[in-house]
Design an enzyme around this catalytic site. Sequence first.
Site, PDB file in Angstrom:
ATOM      1  CE1 TYR A   1       4.888  -1.949  11.901  1.00  0.00           C
ATOM      2  CE2 TYR A   1       6.360  -0.339  12.906  1.00  0.00           C
ATOM      3  CZ  TYR A   1       5.118  -0.939  12.818  1.00  0.00           C
ATOM      4  OH  TYR A   1       4.099  -0.523  13.660  1.00  0.00           O
TER       5      TYR A   1
ATOM      6  CE  LYS B   1       2.730   0.631  10.669  1.00  0.00           C
ATOM      7  NZ  LYS B   1       1.260   0.479  10.494  1.00  0.00           N
TER       8      LYS B   1
END
Length: 304
Positions: A166, A170
């Site tokens: 993640y 991001k």
Amino acid sequence: MSKIDFTGRVAIVTGAGGGLGREHALALARRGARVLVNDLGGTVDGSGGSVSAAQAVVDEIRAAGGEAIANGASVTDAAAVQAMVQQALDAWGRVDVLVNNAGILRDKSFAKMDPADFRLVLEVHLMGAMHCTQAVWPHMVAQKYGRVVFTTSSSGLYGNFGQSNYGAAKMALVGLMQTLSLEGQKHGIHVNCLAPTAATRMTQDLFPAGMLDAFGPAAVVPAMLVLAAEQAPTRTVLCAGAGSFEAAHVTLTHGVHIGAGADAPEQLAARLAEATDRHGEQVPGSGAAQGANEMALAAAPRTA
């Protein structure tokens, strides 16, 4: 203080069937935007799918007197994304705002991370945002106007245990924003990142019970509206949570010139604190600034 108004604008919000995306879609509609509400309708980990979540938000918008249409495309499907953008164009003739909000979680420590879970998170967050942005880009170029908001995260900006996939996705979105803001500038396209802190379906278990209300997704919406507005900045990473707002920057220190001699590694190790000293750091206007800074240091007169 001028009111932020989206009357006459068309917005696409991905992952808008619940949580942050739903709040984004409702807020844009309340301020006059016609909104395509996209949501795959899957679970937090990305499995399953149904257009019912998106349709429920559309029904809310219409009940309040706004205009909206639903779409159930997966942002990982480039052809379906192209069809989604065409759906907005067929309905309203333009796309002014894209809020890339769709995302999933497959959290696990890096040592236990399945490469398939790493890849899927990248596919949804990074490639999904790329597909959506690439689909709207030529239309924004043609109309000489566009606002693109990528949803980044503190997990990417600063790291978070168990979120290597993640966090990587991001932070990659920040890099994408940096370049697209430069490429879009002459076309009137502003590109920014939003780093929200909010209790949603994906994150609510991380918050103390007493703080859930303060960190509701609605508290993040003002930052999205500012980044998507006609008066929006460009190349900005705006952080938001519980009614507080900050900006994050990738900075460059002044640095030191050591040269490329045989003992350069030892010299750098000895002077590392000087190289990393943040006094006088800058936020470069583009990647070329790093090379320009190094050239200036190399060209500066040396003192014994």
